[in-house]
Design a protein around this motif. Structure first.
Motif, PDB file in Angstrom:
ATOM      1  N   PRO A   9       0.805  -1.229   0.000  1.00 55.67           N
ATOM      2  CA  PRO A   9       0.000   0.000   0.000  1.00 55.67           C
ATOM      3  C   PRO A   9       0.838   1.279   0.000  1.00 55.67           C
ATOM      4  N   ALA A  10       2.090   1.210   0.453  1.00 47.28           N
ATOM      5  CA  ALA A  10       2.904   2.415   0.584  1.00 47.28           C
ATOM      6  C   ALA A  10       3.964   2.558  -0.495  1.00 47.28           C
ATOM      7  N   SER A  11       4.203   1.539  -1.268  1.00 49.33           N
ATOM      8  CA  SER A  11       5.369   1.542  -2.147  1.00 49.33           C
ATOM      9  C   SER A  11       5.318   2.605  -3.249  1.00 49.33           C
ATOM     10  N   ASP A  12       4.246   2.652  -4.018  1.00 48.65           N
ATOM     11  CA  ASP A  12       4.165   3.650  -5.092  1.00 48.65           C
ATOM     12  C   ASP A  12       4.158   5.066  -4.529  1.00 48.65           C
ATOM     13  N   HIS A  13       3.394   5.267  -3.462  1.00 55.72           N
ATOM     14  CA  HIS A  13       3.326   6.588  -2.829  1.00 55.72           C
ATOM     15  C   HIS A  13       4.698   7.001  -2.291  1.00 55.72           C
ATOM     16  N   SER A  14       5.381   6.071  -1.642  1.00 57.44           N
ATOM     17  CA  SER A  14       6.696   6.384  -1.068  1.00 57.44           C
ATOM     18  C   SER A  14       7.676   6.802  -2.150  1.00 57.44           C
ATOM     19  N   TRP A  15       7.665   6.119  -3.277  1.00 57.05           N
ATOM     20  CA  TRP A  15       8.538   6.517  -4.379  1.00 57.05           C
ATOM     21  C   TRP A  15       8.164   7.919  -4.853  1.00 57.05           C
ATOM     22  N   GLY A  16       6.872   8.216  -4.930  1.00 57.35           N
ATOM     23  CA  GLY A  16       6.440   9.541  -5.363  1.00 57.35           C
ATOM     24  C   GLY A  16       6.972  10.640  -4.466  1.00 57.35           C
ATOM     25  N   VAL A  17       7.003  10.389  -3.175  1.00 61.18           N
ATOM     26  CA  VAL A  17       7.543  11.369  -2.232  1.00 61.18           C
ATOM     27  C   VAL A  17       9.038  11.557  -2.472  1.00 61.18           C
ATOM     28  N   VAL A  18       9.772  10.460  -2.608  1.00 66.72           N
ATOM     29  CA  VAL A  18      11.217  10.552  -2.883  1.00 66.72           C
ATOM     30  C   VAL A  18      11.453  11.291  -4.193  1.00 66.72           C
ATOM     31  N   ARG A  19      10.744  10.887  -5.233  1.00 74.71           N
ATOM     32  CA  ARG A  19      10.906  11.496  -6.560  1.00 74.71           C
ATOM     33  C   ARG A  19      10.616  12.990  -6.527  1.00 74.71           C
ATOM     34  N   ASP A  20       9.463  13.350  -5.971  1.00 75.35           N
ATOM     35  CA  ASP A  20       9.032  14.743  -6.025  1.00 75.35           C
ATOM     36  C   ASP A  20       9.786  15.646  -5.052  1.00 75.35           C
ATOM     37  N   LEU A  21      10.060  15.154  -3.863  1.00 77.03           N
ATOM     38  CA  LEU A  21      10.682  15.995  -2.852  1.00 77.03           C
ATOM     39  C   LEU A  21      12.204  15.970  -2.930  1.00 77.03           C
ATOM     40  N   GLU A  22      12.785  14.788  -3.027  1.00 78.91           N
ATOM     41  CA  GLU A  22      14.242  14.705  -2.988  1.00 78.91           C
ATOM     42  C   GLU A  22      14.896  14.876  -4.349  1.00 78.91           C
ATOM     43  N   PHE A  23      14.259  14.418  -5.408  1.00 74.18           N
ATOM     44  CA  PHE A  23      14.856  14.525  -6.737  1.00 74.18           C
ATOM     45  C   PHE A  23      14.189  15.581  -7.612  1.00 74.18           C
ATOM     46  N   GLY A  24      13.017  16.068  -7.196  1.00 78.36           N
ATOM     47  CA  GLY A  24      12.260  17.005  -8.014  1.00 78.36           C
ATOM     48  C   GLY A  24      12.791  18.428  -7.946  1.00 78.36           C
ATOM     49  N   ASP A  25      12.275  19.248  -8.824  1.00 79.06           N
ATOM     50  CA  ASP A  25      12.622  20.667  -8.864  1.00 79.06           C
ATOM     51  C   ASP A  25      11.779  21.380  -7.809  1.00 79.06           C
ATOM     52  N   THR A  26      12.424  21.765  -6.705  1.00 75.08           N
ATOM     53  CA  THR A  26      11.729  22.411  -5.586  1.00 75.08           C
ATOM     54  C   THR A  26      12.453  23.705  -5.230  1.00 75.08           C
ATOM     55  N   GLU A  27      12.058  24.320  -4.150  1.00 73.38           N
ATOM     56  CA  GLU A  27      12.676  25.578  -3.721  1.00 73.38           C
ATOM     57  C   GLU A  27      14.138  25.401  -3.310  1.00 73.38           C
ATOM     58  N   LEU A  28      14.490  24.226  -2.792  1.00 70.88           N
ATOM     59  CA  LEU A  28      15.874  23.958  -2.410  1.00 70.88           C
ATOM     60  C   LEU A  28      16.645  23.389  -3.587  1.00 70.88           C
ATOM     61  N   THR A  29      17.915  23.738  -3.662  1.00 73.26           N
ATOM     62  CA  THR A  29      18.762  23.122  -4.676  1.00 73.26           C
ATOM     63  C   THR A  29      19.048  21.681  -4.266  1.00 73.26           C
ATOM     64  N   GLN A  30      19.509  20.875  -5.198  1.00 76.08           N
ATOM     65  CA  GLN A  30      19.855  19.501  -4.864  1.00 76.08           C
ATOM     66  C   GLN A  30      20.976  19.463  -3.830  1.00 76.08           C
ATOM     67  N   ARG A  31      21.892  20.396  -3.936  1.00 74.00           N
ATOM     68  CA  ARG A  31      23.000  20.500  -2.977  1.00 74.00           C
ATOM     69  C   ARG A  31      22.467  20.748  -1.568  1.00 74.00           C
ATOM     70  N   GLU A  32      21.525  21.693  -1.455  1.00 77.26           N
ATOM     71  CA  GLU A  32      20.930  22.001  -0.156  1.00 77.26           C
ATOM     72  C   GLU A  32      20.174  20.794   0.398  1.00 77.26           C
ATOM     73  N   LYS A  33      19.433  20.103  -0.463  1.00 74.35           N
ATOM     74  CA  LYS A  33      18.684  18.926  -0.022  1.00 74.35           C
ATOM     75  C   LYS A  33      19.609  17.855   0.534  1.00 74.35           C
ATOM     76  N   GLU A  34      20.739  17.649  -0.133  1.00 73.43           N
ATOM     77  CA  GLU A  34      21.671  16.622   0.340  1.00 73.43           C
ATOM     78  C   GLU A  34      22.272  17.005   1.690  1.00 73.43           C
ATOM     79  N   LEU A  35      22.574  18.279   1.881  1.00 72.08           N
ATOM     80  CA  LEU A  35      23.112  18.723   3.172  1.00 72.08           C
ATOM     81  C   LEU A  35      22.061  18.610   4.275  1.00 72.08           C
ATOM     82  N   VAL A  36      20.823  18.952   3.970  1.00 71.97           N
ATOM     83  CA  VAL A  36      19.746  18.780   4.946  1.00 71.97           C
ATOM     84  C   VAL A  36      19.576  17.295   5.261  1.00 71.97           C
ATOM     85  N   GLY A  37      19.566  16.462   4.216  1.00 71.21           N
ATOM     86  CA  GLY A  37      19.434  15.020   4.413  1.00 71.21           C
ATOM     87  C   GLY A  37      20.565  14.466   5.265  1.00 71.21           C
TER      88      GLY A  37
END
Length: 133
Positions: free
Chosen positions: A27-55
């Motif tokens: 029940p969580a697998s497709d949704h969980s990937w969507g969160v990773v894709r959209d938040l961690e790999f997607g184009d958001t307000e934070l740069t990828q560099r910033e996301k990795e440092l926060v992570g």
């Protein structure tokens, strides 16, 4: 396990479906990937560099070797230097340290908020004064 569509998408992004994705309940697998894709790999307000440092900071505070490794490697792909990696982990450790002190001492939260507001006001005043020179 993820759906066929999600499996194909993950393989396009990552070159494989990592074992940690296969560990998710159906029940969580497709949704969980969507969160990773959209938040961690997607184009958001934070740069990828910033996301990795926060992570990395969050992973350090949680003491998660999996996440530390993942976000360290991601940060290196974003040209984060070894010194910046050390600093990020030190900042995370410092936040965790003081969080333990605040909770252990049962510091009054409202007083903490008021003091923080005063500190921010003071620092902003100092910055403005320096900018006027």
């Amino acid at each position: 396990m993820v759906s066929d569509n999600t499996r194909n998408e993950i393989e396009q992004y990552l070159g494989q479906v990592p074992s940690w994705m296969r560990a998710l309940a159906e029940p969580a697998s497709d949704h969980s990937w969507g969160v990773v894709r959209d938040l961690e790999f997607g184009d958001t307000e934070l740069t990828q560099r910033e996301k990795e440092l926060v992570g990395l900071g969050a992973a350090t505070a949680m003491n998660c070797p999996y996440c530390i490794h993942f976000h360290t490697e991601g940060a290196k792909m974003e040209d984060v230097t070894e010194e910046e990696l050390r600093e990020a982990t030190n900042v995370a450790a410092n936040v965790q340290y003081f969080s333990s002190i605040l909770h252990g001492a049962e510091v009054d939260y409202e007083e903490f908020v008021d003091e923080t507001t005063e500190i921010v006001d003071h620092i902003e005043t100092q910055r403005t004064a320096v900018g006027d020179d």
